[in-house]
Motif scaffolding. Structure first.
Motif, PDB file in Angstrom:
ATOM      1  N   LEU A 290       0.851  -1.187   0.000  1.00 23.53           N
ATOM      2  CA  LEU A 290       0.000   0.000   0.000  1.00 23.53           C
ATOM      3  C   LEU A 290       0.885   1.233   0.000  1.00 23.53           C
ATOM      4  N   GLY A 291       0.863   1.990  -1.092  1.00 22.02           N
ATOM      5  CA  GLY A 291       1.650   3.207  -1.168  1.00 22.02           C
ATOM      6  C   GLY A 291       0.948   4.357  -0.471  1.00 22.02           C
ATOM      7  N   PHE A 292       1.730   5.209   0.190  1.00 28.81           N
ATOM      8  CA  PHE A 292       1.189   6.415   0.813  1.00 28.81           C
ATOM      9  C   PHE A 292       1.891   7.607   0.188  1.00 28.81           C
ATOM     10  N   PHE A 293       1.111   8.480  -0.449  1.00 31.66           N
ATOM     11  CA  PHE A 293       1.684   9.646  -1.126  1.00 31.66           C
ATOM     12  C   PHE A 293       1.022  10.915  -0.604  1.00 31.66           C
ATOM     13  N   ALA A 454       2.585  -7.666   4.937  1.00 25.87           N
ATOM     14  CA  ALA A 454       1.785  -6.503   4.550  1.00 25.87           C
ATOM     15  C   ALA A 454       2.689  -5.276   4.621  1.00 25.87           C
ATOM     16  N   ILE A 455       2.810  -4.549   3.521  1.00 22.05           N
ATOM     17  CA  ILE A 455       3.775  -3.450   3.442  1.00 22.05           C
ATOM     18  C   ILE A 455       3.069  -2.129   3.198  1.00 22.05           C
ATOM     19  N   ILE A 456       3.429  -1.131   4.010  1.00 19.46           N
ATOM     20  CA  ILE A 456       2.992   0.254   3.787  1.00 19.46           C
ATOM     21  C   ILE A 456       4.228   1.034   3.387  1.00 19.46           C
ATOM     22  N   MET A 457       4.216   1.625   2.213  1.00 18.02           N
ATOM     23  CA  MET A 457       5.388   2.336   1.709  1.00 18.02           C
ATOM     24  C   MET A 457       5.067   3.814   1.486  1.00 18.02           C
ATOM     25  N   VAL A 458       5.670   4.666   2.306  1.00 16.57           N
ATOM     26  CA  VAL A 458       5.518   6.112   2.172  1.00 16.57           C
ATOM     27  C   VAL A 458       6.637   6.630   1.283  1.00 16.57           C
ATOM     28  N   SER A 459       6.311   7.443   0.298  1.00 17.41           N
ATOM     29  CA  SER A 459       7.345   7.984  -0.575  1.00 17.41           C
ATOM     30  C   SER A 459       6.924   9.336  -1.132  1.00 17.41           C
ATOM     31  N   SER A 469       3.407   0.092  -5.911  1.00 18.67           N
ATOM     32  CA  SER A 469       2.226  -0.134  -5.068  1.00 18.67           C
ATOM     33  C   SER A 469       1.133  -0.958  -5.732  1.00 18.67           C
ATOM     34  N   SER A 470       0.397  -1.714  -4.913  1.00 16.51           N
ATOM     35  CA  SER A 470      -0.828  -2.377  -5.359  1.00 16.51           C
ATOM     36  C   SER A 470      -1.970  -1.367  -5.362  1.00 16.51           C
ATOM     37  N   ARG A 471      -2.072  -0.624  -4.253  1.00 21.55           N
ATOM     38  CA  ARG A 471      -3.019   0.485  -4.138  1.00 21.55           C
ATOM     39  C   ARG A 471      -2.257   1.695  -3.606  1.00 21.55           C
ATOM     40  N   PRO A 485      -6.804   1.660  -6.587  1.00 24.17           N
ATOM     41  CA  PRO A 485      -5.865   0.706  -7.189  1.00 24.17           C
ATOM     42  C   PRO A 485      -4.890   1.429  -8.107  1.00 24.17           C
ATOM     43  N   ARG A 486      -3.684   0.934  -8.186  1.00 28.74           N
ATOM     44  CA  ARG A 486      -2.675   1.552  -9.046  1.00 28.74           C
ATOM     45  C   ARG A 486      -3.173   1.692 -10.475  1.00 28.74           C
ATOM     46  N   ALA A 487      -3.905   0.712 -10.974  1.00 29.59           N
ATOM     47  CA  ALA A 487      -4.356   0.728 -12.375  1.00 29.59           C
ATOM     48  C   ALA A 487      -5.293   1.896 -12.668  1.00 29.59           C
ATOM     49  N   ASP A 488      -5.920   2.450 -11.624  1.00 25.85           N
ATOM     50  CA  ASP A 488      -6.880   3.544 -11.821  1.00 25.85           C
ATOM     51  C   ASP A 488      -6.236   4.918 -11.701  1.00 25.85           C
ATOM     52  N   LEU A 489      -4.936   4.958 -11.508  1.00 22.77           N
ATOM     53  CA  LEU A 489      -4.277   6.233 -11.216  1.00 22.77           C
ATOM     54  C   LEU A 489      -3.283   6.628 -12.300  1.00 22.77           C
ATOM     55  N   THR A 490      -3.213   7.916 -12.542  1.00 17.60           N
ATOM     56  CA  THR A 490      -2.172   8.515 -13.374  1.00 17.60           C
ATOM     57  C   THR A 490      -1.427   9.520 -12.493  1.00 17.60           C
TER      58      THR A 490
END
Length: 503
Positions: A290-293, A454-459, A469-471, A485-490
């Motif tokens: 899970l990416g955190f931006f 389970a991974i939370i990645m802040v960047s 990221s998956s989401r 979801p990553r696929a829904d994002l630009t």
């Protein structure tokens, strides 16, 4: 553009630096021209920072010739280098946390009369500089109360407070958001327009291709090549830098994404912590990244600190469906949470201790028996984790503070992997790390996810978030704006959420 001798403000020939039997720089050539950005590129440990310390008067060269405006240049101190018109912003912060922003910026150059410092003039001068640079920082604030990104801006202001003809910027955007980096890029543009020369060190390839006029590549302490930006590419530069081709910087996922039928290992509901962040809710499944931006100041790191028991919170945290109360880090570790902090030097490592001590310090129970530490088991486990993560070191007894940034980050990862975490929080896991080490860290993250962590990645690096990221959870102004979801994002859609434009 035809090059003439007058274009070159700084010239290095056959520069070498040794520390006893260790050769840090084998042979270095460099020509830096006025009004241009000259990027120095290389993996961690290539010798870039050592070379900059020579130019800044921190360390003397062992051999070779350095000319500044055609005159031999061998400064014996940073003060002497500054008098000759060279300013440097080091990658490692050199600020005093107990002093204010103004006191740090003008340290040793405070306005005074008869030996008494004028606080009013100190504030005025610092405010004028910060305003001219366009930096969003309060000069009266105590540095210790600022975020890492804000401290980086103070470090930049401190370096640029000198009237310099050559400005060296060593990883200046390593902890900055895209918005703050844009401020720095405008400053660099003004410097080169005024005829200043900028030596720029960065691992962010897109940034390098945007800013650079000239690029010099180093590898293993030696000069490799100098190219103009418009005659090379990212792939070609990476090949020169690491000595091998890297077709994919973000390794593909191993195995399938966890489906909706997989129960989350971590659930967060309506989490708040005063003004730090408000009403944050999300979940993470085993095997998910899970990416955190969010822009700096959005509250991402504060959320992570609450999950690790480092700050108070209100709301509900559940692990494997059971509510937990994470009062402190030891409680979080006991529940299977690991935390790779963004500030590895102050919060992630004990720099004066060995790799062995650093790797095992969070999991001493696993290398002890009857309350007594087993040195044999400690060394064995530390060596296993060090080898697994590819830490480049001669010995497990090497002092952590002597390692390159990439290897230090691997040691922090190794420390938490020793605890066998169910949930691993990664706050800026590749900050200040070269592209080769980044690839290795990404590979490790992918492998951990494949093993069910389970991974939370802040960047702060948007390509990194979208590439791994998956989401993605996107924060803005202390609130969680969206999870998708990553696929829904630009990139454009993520930034619209991060700036509060898309609600």
């Amino acid at each position: 553009m035809t090059e003439t001798p007058d274009d070159i403000v700084l010239s290095l020939r056959d520069v070498k630096k040794t520390f006893g039997p260790i050769v840090a720089i084998k042979q270095m050539q460099l020509d830096v021209r006025r009004g241009r950005v000259h990027t120095l590129l290389g993996e961690n440990g290539a010798g870039k920072s050592t070379l900059m310390k020579i130019l800044a008067g921190v360390q003397p060269a062992t051999e070779g010739t350095i000319l500044l405006d055609g005159t031999p240049f061998a400064p014996k101190s940073p003060q002497e280098a500054a008098k000759h018109g060279l300013a440097i912003v080091f990658q490692e912060l050199s600020l005093v946390n107990t002093l204010t922003v103004a006191e740090n910026i003008l340290a040793n150059r405070e306005p005074n009369r008869f030996g008494f410092i004028s606080d009013r003039k100190l504030i005025e001068r610092a405010e004028t500089l910060v305003r001219e640079l366009g930096l969003p920082i309060d000069v009266r604030a105590r540095v210790g109360d600022l975020s890492i990104a804000q401290r980086q801006l103070v470090e930049i202001a401190k370096g640029l407070s000198h009237d310099a003809q050559i400005v060296i910027l060593d990883e200046p955007t390593s902890s900055l958001s895209d918005a703050e980096a844009e401020i720095l890029f405008k400053i660099i543009g003004r410097l080169t327009e005024a005829g200043k020369a900028v030596i720029y060190i960065s691992h962010r390839m897109e940034e390098i291709m945007r800013l650079s006029d000239d690029i010099t590549v180093m590898r293993d302490g030696a000069y490799v090549a100098t190219l103009e930006k418009n005659e090379t590419s990212i792939d070609a530069l990476i090949a020169l830098m690491v000595g091998r081709q890297m077709n994919e910087i973000y390794p593909p996922r191993i195995g399938e994404e966890p489906g909706d039928d997989v129960a989350p290992v971590l659930e967060v509901e309506h989490l708040s912590s005063g003004r730090a962040f408000v009403d944050v809710s999300f979940s993470v499944r085993p095997g998910e990244i899970l990416g955190f931006f969010g822009l700096v100041g959005a509250g991402r790191s504060d959320v992570m600190k609450a999950l690790f028991g480092m700050r108070w919170y209100e709301g509900t945290i559940r692990l494997d469906g059971k509510e937990v109360d994470l009062k402190d880090p030891s409680e979080a570790i006991r529940h299977g949470i690991g935390f790779v902090t963004e500030n590895r030097k102050e919060e992630g490592l004990v720099l004066a201790h060995s790799l062995r001590n650093n790797i095992t310090m969070a999991a001493l129970g696993g290398v002890s028996s009857g309350g007594f530490l087993s040195r044999h088991r400690e060394r064995q486990r530390a060596e296993e984790e060090s080898t697994r993560l590819g830490v480049r070191t001669a010995s497990i007894e090497t002092i952590a503070g002597t390692l390159s940034g990439g290897n230090q980050q691997k040691v922090v990862l190794a420390k938490w992997l020793m605890t066998r975490p169910r949930v691993l929080i990664l706050d800026e896991p590749t900050r200040g790390v070269d592209v080769g080490a980044k690839f290795e860290i990404y590979r490790i993250i992918r492998q951990l996810a494949a093993e069910g962590t389970a991974i939370i990645m802040v960047s702060s690096e948007l390509p990194e978030v979208l590439g791994m990221s998956s989401r993605v959870a996107i924060m803005s102004r202390k609130h969680l704006q969206a999870i998708a979801p990553r696929a829904d994002l630009t990139p454009e859609r993520v930034m619209s959420f991060a700036t509060g434009q898309n609600k």
